[in-house]
Design a protein around this motif. Structure first.
Motif, PDB file in Angstrom:
ATOM      1  N   ALA A 166      17.217  29.746 -14.537  1.00  0.00           N
ATOM      2  CA  ALA A 166      16.184  30.437 -13.746  1.00  0.00           C
ATOM      3  C   ALA A 166      14.798  30.070 -14.277  1.00  0.00           C
ATOM      4  N   GLY A 167      14.690  29.924 -15.602  1.00  0.00           N
ATOM      5  CA  GLY A 167      13.415  29.543 -16.206  1.00  0.00           C
ATOM      6  C   GLY A 167      12.932  28.198 -15.677  1.00  0.00           C
ATOM      7  N   PHE A 168      13.869  27.221 -15.578  1.00  0.00           N
ATOM      8  CA  PHE A 168      13.501  25.901 -15.048  1.00  0.00           C
ATOM      9  C   PHE A 168      13.154  25.989 -13.562  1.00  0.00           C
ATOM     10  N   LEU A 169      14.024  26.709 -12.801  1.00  0.00           N
ATOM     11  CA  LEU A 169      13.814  26.796 -11.352  1.00  0.00           C
ATOM     12  C   LEU A 169      12.483  27.464 -11.014  1.00  0.00           C
ATOM     13  N   LEU A 170      12.180  28.531 -11.755  1.00  0.00           N
ATOM     14  CA  LEU A 170      10.970  29.305 -11.441  1.00  0.00           C
ATOM     15  C   LEU A 170       9.754  28.830 -12.241  1.00  0.00           C
ATOM     16  N   ILE A 172       8.743  28.751 -15.446  1.00  0.00           N
ATOM     17  CA  ILE A 172       8.032  29.683 -16.332  1.00  0.00           C
ATOM     18  C   ILE A 172       7.173  28.880 -17.321  1.00  0.00           C
ATOM     19  N   ASN A 173       6.099  29.507 -17.821  1.00  0.00           N
ATOM     20  CA  ASN A 173       5.183  28.774 -18.704  1.00  0.00           C
ATOM     21  C   ASN A 173       5.649  28.813 -20.164  1.00  0.00           C
ATOM     22  N   ARG A 174       4.878  28.162 -21.032  1.00  0.00           N
ATOM     23  CA  ARG A 174       5.285  28.008 -22.440  1.00  0.00           C
ATOM     24  C   ARG A 174       5.497  29.363 -23.134  1.00  0.00           C
ATOM     25  N   LEU A 175       4.572  30.306 -22.907  1.00  0.00           N
ATOM     26  CA  LEU A 175       4.697  31.620 -23.546  1.00  0.00           C
ATOM     27  C   LEU A 175       5.943  32.347 -23.032  1.00  0.00           C
ATOM     28  N   GLU A 176       6.194  32.225 -21.728  1.00  0.00           N
ATOM     29  CA  GLU A 176       7.381  32.856 -21.139  1.00  0.00           C
ATOM     30  C   GLU A 176       8.662  32.237 -21.706  1.00  0.00           C
ATOM     31  N   PHE A 211      11.133  37.398 -14.261  1.00  0.00           N
ATOM     32  CA  PHE A 211      11.604  36.756 -13.032  1.00  0.00           C
ATOM     33  C   PHE A 211      11.271  37.505 -11.747  1.00  0.00           C
ATOM     34  N   VAL A 212      11.264  38.842 -11.781  1.00  0.00           N
ATOM     35  CA  VAL A 212      11.043  39.592 -10.531  1.00  0.00           C
ATOM     36  C   VAL A 212       9.692  39.267  -9.889  1.00  0.00           C
ATOM     37  N   PRO A 213       8.573  39.237 -10.645  1.00  0.00           N
ATOM     38  CA  PRO A 213       7.301  38.902  -9.986  1.00  0.00           C
ATOM     39  C   PRO A 213       7.313  37.498  -9.369  1.00  0.00           C
ATOM     40  N   LYS A 214       7.980  36.549 -10.034  1.00  0.00           N
ATOM     41  CA  LYS A 214       8.028  35.180  -9.499  1.00  0.00           C
ATOM     42  C   LYS A 214       8.877  35.134  -8.223  1.00  0.00           C
TER      43      LYS A 214
END
Ligand SMILES: Nc1ncnc2c1ncn2[C@@H]1O[C@H](COP(=O)(O)OP(=O)(O)OP(=O)(O)O)[C@@H](O)[C@H]1O
Length: 121
Positions: free
Chosen positions: A40-44, A46-50, A112-115
């Motif tokens: 999910a991190g790759f798909l959405l 997410i940035n470095r901090l996330e 993930f929910v906000p994205k």
């Protein structure tokens, strides 16, 4: 000599993780959840901090699972018969997993929910 010792230590650590994976259903479930979270991190995107937060909480949950498994195995070895303290040790170790899993769930929602909301609404 020292390098050889380190290599052997790493082998034992990987063996321990493998044996927990094979014997503990909850460890397998959390490992699979971690794979999905990374996907999910790759798909959405997410940035470095996330990513840093995600990696820390995944590590926390899997580490808690391994320590819980170690506590369970140790108790089963030294105190296989019923004893309130044996039960308490297992309950406390299970509590550590629960806290880590709840924290990871909360982080997952916050990440993930906000994205997903931005994508679908
Ligand atoms: N020797 C014991 N003496 C007293 N109570 C025990 C003992 N062994 C287990 N229990 C109780 O049963 C619960 C479940 O223990 P068990 O060893 O079956 O863990 P488990 O359900 O297999 O955990 P997991 O699902 O994480 O592998 C413990 O949390 C504890 O409350």
């Amino acid at each position: 000599m020292n390098d050889k010792k380190h290599g052997i230590g790493l082998f034992h650590a990987i063996k321990g993780i493998g044996s927990a994976f094979l014997s503990e259903r909850n460890f397998r479930i959390h490992s699979i959840a971690a794979v999905f979270a990374i996907g999910a991190g790759f798909l959405l995107r997410i940035n470095r901090l996330e990513w840093m937060i995600l990696v820390v909480v995944i590590g926390l949950v899997l580490q808690a699972e391994l320590l819980n498994t170690a506590a369970e195995k140790l108790i089963d070895y030294i105190k296989p018969e019923f004893h309130p303290v044996a039960g308490l040790v297992k309950d406390v170790a299970a509590g550590a997993v629960l806290i880590a899993a709840l924290a990871a769930f909360a982080i997952g929602l916050l990440l993930f929910v906000p994205k997903l909301y931005d994508i679908f609404f």
